[in-house]
Design a protein around this motif. Sequence first.
Motif, PDB file in Angstrom:
ATOM      1  N   ALA A  22       1.371  -3.081 -13.731  1.00 41.52           N
ATOM      2  CA  ALA A  22       1.786  -4.086 -14.700  1.00 41.52           C
ATOM      3  C   ALA A  22       0.550  -4.710 -15.344  1.00 41.52           C
ATOM      4  O   ALA A  22      -0.477  -4.890 -14.674  1.00 41.52           O
ATOM      5  N   PRO A  23       0.617  -5.033 -16.630  1.00 41.81           N
ATOM      6  CA  PRO A  23      -0.558  -5.559 -17.328  1.00 41.81           C
ATOM      7  C   PRO A  23      -0.972  -6.960 -16.869  1.00 41.81           C
ATOM      8  O   PRO A  23      -2.060  -7.421 -17.179  1.00 41.81           O
ATOM      9  N   SER A  24      -0.093  -7.637 -16.136  1.00 41.87           N
ATOM     10  CA  SER A  24      -0.470  -8.955 -15.620  1.00 41.87           C
ATOM     11  C   SER A  24      -0.333  -8.938 -14.098  1.00 41.87           C
ATOM     12  O   SER A  24       0.120  -7.960 -13.522  1.00 41.87           O
ATOM     13  N   GLY A  25      -0.704 -10.048 -13.479  1.00 37.20           N
ATOM     14  CA  GLY A  25      -0.625 -10.111 -12.021  1.00 37.20           C
ATOM     15  C   GLY A  25      -1.868  -9.503 -11.403  1.00 37.20           C
ATOM     16  O   GLY A  25      -2.676  -8.862 -12.085  1.00 37.20           O
ATOM     17  N   THR A  26      -2.053  -9.746 -10.110  1.00 38.46           N
ATOM     18  CA  THR A  26      -3.255  -9.281  -9.434  1.00 38.46           C
ATOM     19  C   THR A  26      -2.880  -8.564  -8.131  1.00 38.46           C
ATOM     20  O   THR A  26      -3.085  -9.098  -7.045  1.00 38.46           O
ATOM     21  N   PRO A  27      -2.318  -7.363  -8.258  1.00 39.06           N
ATOM     22  CA  PRO A  27      -1.923  -6.630  -7.047  1.00 39.06           C
ATOM     23  C   PRO A  27      -3.120  -6.461  -6.104  1.00 39.06           C
ATOM     24  O   PRO A  27      -4.242  -6.238  -6.557  1.00 39.06           O
ATOM     25  N   GLN A  28      -2.863  -6.595  -4.821  1.00 39.32           N
ATOM     26  CA  GLN A  28      -3.937  -6.498  -3.828  1.00 39.32           C
ATOM     27  C   GLN A  28      -3.855  -5.225  -2.999  1.00 39.32           C
ATOM     28  O   GLN A  28      -4.807  -4.857  -2.334  1.00 39.32           O
ATOM     29  N   LYS A  29      -2.699  -4.585  -2.997  1.00 42.61           N
ATOM     30  CA  LYS A  29      -2.543  -3.390  -2.157  1.00 42.61           C
ATOM     31  C   LYS A  29      -2.492  -2.112  -2.972  1.00 42.61           C
ATOM     32  O   LYS A  29      -1.620  -1.934  -3.822  1.00 42.61           O
ATOM     33  N   ILE A  30      -3.439  -1.238  -2.695  1.00 37.41           N
ATOM     34  CA  ILE A  30      -3.448   0.096  -3.288  1.00 37.41           C
ATOM     35  C   ILE A  30      -2.151   0.803  -2.913  1.00 37.41           C
ATOM     36  O   ILE A  30      -1.556   1.517  -3.710  1.00 37.41           O
ATOM     37  N   THR A  31      -1.709   0.574  -1.685  1.00 39.67           N
ATOM     38  CA  THR A  31      -0.531   1.272  -1.160  1.00 39.67           C
ATOM     39  C   THR A  31       0.774   0.747  -1.753  1.00 39.67           C
ATOM     40  O   THR A  31       1.832   1.250  -1.418  1.00 39.67           O
ATOM     41  N   GLU A  32       0.698  -0.261  -2.618  1.00 39.58           N
ATOM     42  CA  GLU A  32       1.901  -0.697  -3.340  1.00 39.58           C
ATOM     43  C   GLU A  32       1.796  -0.353  -4.825  1.00 39.58           C
ATOM     44  O   GLU A  32       2.680  -0.669  -5.607  1.00 39.58           O
ATOM     45  N   ASN A  33       0.706   0.301  -5.187  1.00 38.37           N
ATOM     46  CA  ASN A  33       0.515   0.757  -6.565  1.00 38.37           C
ATOM     47  C   ASN A  33       1.630   1.758  -6.893  1.00 38.37           C
ATOM     48  O   ASN A  33       1.934   2.637  -6.101  1.00 38.37           O
ATOM     49  N   PRO A  34       2.285   1.627  -8.085  1.00 42.54           N
ATOM     50  CA  PRO A  34       3.389   2.527  -8.422  1.00 42.54           C
ATOM     51  C   PRO A  34       3.000   4.000  -8.335  1.00 42.54           C
ATOM     52  O   PRO A  34       3.808   4.829  -7.908  1.00 42.54           O
ATOM     53  N   ASP A  35       1.781   4.339  -8.722  1.00 43.60           N
ATOM     54  CA  ASP A  35       1.367   5.739  -8.663  1.00 43.60           C
ATOM     55  C   ASP A  35       1.230   6.194  -7.210  1.00 43.60           C
ATOM     56  O   ASP A  35       1.581   7.311  -6.858  1.00 43.60           O
ATOM     57  N   PHE A  36       0.745   5.311  -6.356  1.00 37.63           N
ATOM     58  CA  PHE A  36       0.652   5.635  -4.925  1.00 37.63           C
ATOM     59  C   PHE A  36       2.050   5.915  -4.378  1.00 37.63           C
ATOM     60  O   PHE A  36       2.277   6.914  -3.696  1.00 37.63           O
ATOM     61  N   LEU A  37       2.991   5.038  -4.695  1.00 36.68           N
ATOM     62  CA  LEU A  37       4.352   5.181  -4.176  1.00 36.68           C
ATOM     63  C   LEU A  37       4.971   6.492  -4.668  1.00 36.68           C
ATOM     64  O   LEU A  37       5.597   7.212  -3.894  1.00 36.68           O
ATOM     65  N   ARG A  38       4.762   6.802  -5.957  1.00 33.36           N
ATOM     66  CA  ARG A  38       5.274   8.056  -6.498  1.00 33.36           C
ATOM     67  C   ARG A  38       4.711   9.265  -5.768  1.00 33.36           C
ATOM     68  O   ARG A  38       5.426  10.188  -5.432  1.00 33.36           O
ATOM     69  N   LYS A  39       3.396   9.249  -5.543  1.00 33.70           N
ATOM     70  CA  LYS A  39       2.735  10.410  -4.951  1.00 33.70           C
ATOM     71  C   LYS A  39       3.068  10.564  -3.466  1.00 33.70           C
ATOM     72  O   LYS A  39       2.866  11.619  -2.885  1.00 33.70           O
ATOM     73  N   HIS A  40       3.528   9.516  -2.857  1.00 32.95           N
ATOM     74  CA  HIS A  40       3.761   9.567  -1.405  1.00 32.95           C
ATOM     75  C   HIS A  40       5.232   9.431  -1.023  1.00 32.95           C
ATOM     76  O   HIS A  40       5.548   9.253   0.136  1.00 32.95           O
ATOM     77  N   ASP A  41       6.108   9.529  -2.024  1.00 34.51           N
ATOM     78  CA  ASP A  41       7.523   9.234  -1.716  1.00 34.51           C
ATOM     79  C   ASP A  41       8.217  10.310  -0.888  1.00 34.51           C
ATOM     80  O   ASP A  41       9.306  10.083  -0.383  1.00 34.51           O
ATOM     81  N   ARG A  42       7.600  11.474  -0.764  1.00 34.71           N
ATOM     82  CA  ARG A  42       8.271  12.529  -0.002  1.00 34.71           C
ATOM     83  C   ARG A  42       7.791  12.597   1.446  1.00 34.71           C
ATOM     84  O   ARG A  42       8.198  13.450   2.208  1.00 34.71           O
ATOM     85  N   ILE A  43       6.935  11.696   1.824  1.00 32.63           N
ATOM     86  CA  ILE A  43       6.424  11.715   3.200  1.00 32.63           C
ATOM     87  C   ILE A  43       7.419  10.990   4.096  1.00 32.63           C
ATOM     88  O   ILE A  43       7.759   9.835   3.856  1.00 32.63           O
ATOM     89  N   PRO A  44       7.909  11.692   5.125  1.00 34.25           N
ATOM     90  CA  PRO A  44       8.917  11.055   5.982  1.00 34.25           C
ATOM     91  C   PRO A  44       8.354   9.904   6.817  1.00 34.25           C
ATOM     92  O   PRO A  44       7.162   9.876   7.142  1.00 34.25           O
TER      93      PRO A  44
END
Length: 155
Positions: free
Chosen positions: A103-125
């Motif tokens: 998101a263009p605003s806000g200050t996310p602190q967790k890489i592991t909550e980054n939307p791209d991270f979640l997309r790339k890891h969504d198939r891991i059980p």
Amino acid sequence: MRAALLALVLGALATPAFAGNDWVPPVKDPLVLKECGACHMAFQPAFLPARSWNRMMDELADHFGEDASLPADKTKAIRDFYTTNAGDVLTQGRARKYMQWVAPSGTPQKITENPDFLRKHDRIPERVWKDPKVVTKSNCPACHRGADKGYFEDD
Ligand code: HEC
Ligand code: HEC
């Protein structure tokens, strides 16, 4: 037209070799490696935007429940490193892609909550995340042997 197509094809072919070490530019700064690599891998700055790193450096005294505070000079040097190499500053390697859905605003602190991270890891059980060798999603090197060198494309 033809030249543009050729450039596209050559670009595509050249990518694997070219990406190499700079797929996600690795941390080479000795101070950062030491101070930010003591409890976990020293994460690459490309994974978060500069504003996120600024907030993180402001709040080191309460860093995910740990006191990771440092003397002012070190804090400044590390802040400079993270903000000048941040995902929204760098255009190298995968940085741009990683910022795409942030998101263009806000200050996310967790890489592991980054939307791209979640997309790339969504198939891991779930059982894989809970494996004693993994324990936490932020343990990148448990699955990506080349994580500290910036390699994430294979496991
Ligand atoms: C005293 C130990 C300690 C030090 C030193 C430390 N961290 Fe952390 N860090 C943690 C803990 C604990 C977490 C939470 C890990 C988790 O939730 O799996 C964390 C999480 C993070 C995350 C989020 C990871 C995720 O889950 O996406 C980032 C980014 C981060 N640290 C950056 C830094 C930076 C930059 C420095 C150096 C200024 C630093 N850390 C120094 C303990 C530390
Ligand atoms: C439980 C194992 C595991 C952990 C922990 C893990 N990953 Fe992954 N990661 C994977 C798998 C599996 C893939 C998918 C590989 C694929 O699609 O080829 C992946 C894919 C990726 C990709 C995409 C690579 C590409 O092909 O574009 C990136 C970037 C990435 N991980 C970064 C990270 C980061 C950064 C961390 C730590 C904050 C992390 N991963 C933690 C297993 C893990």
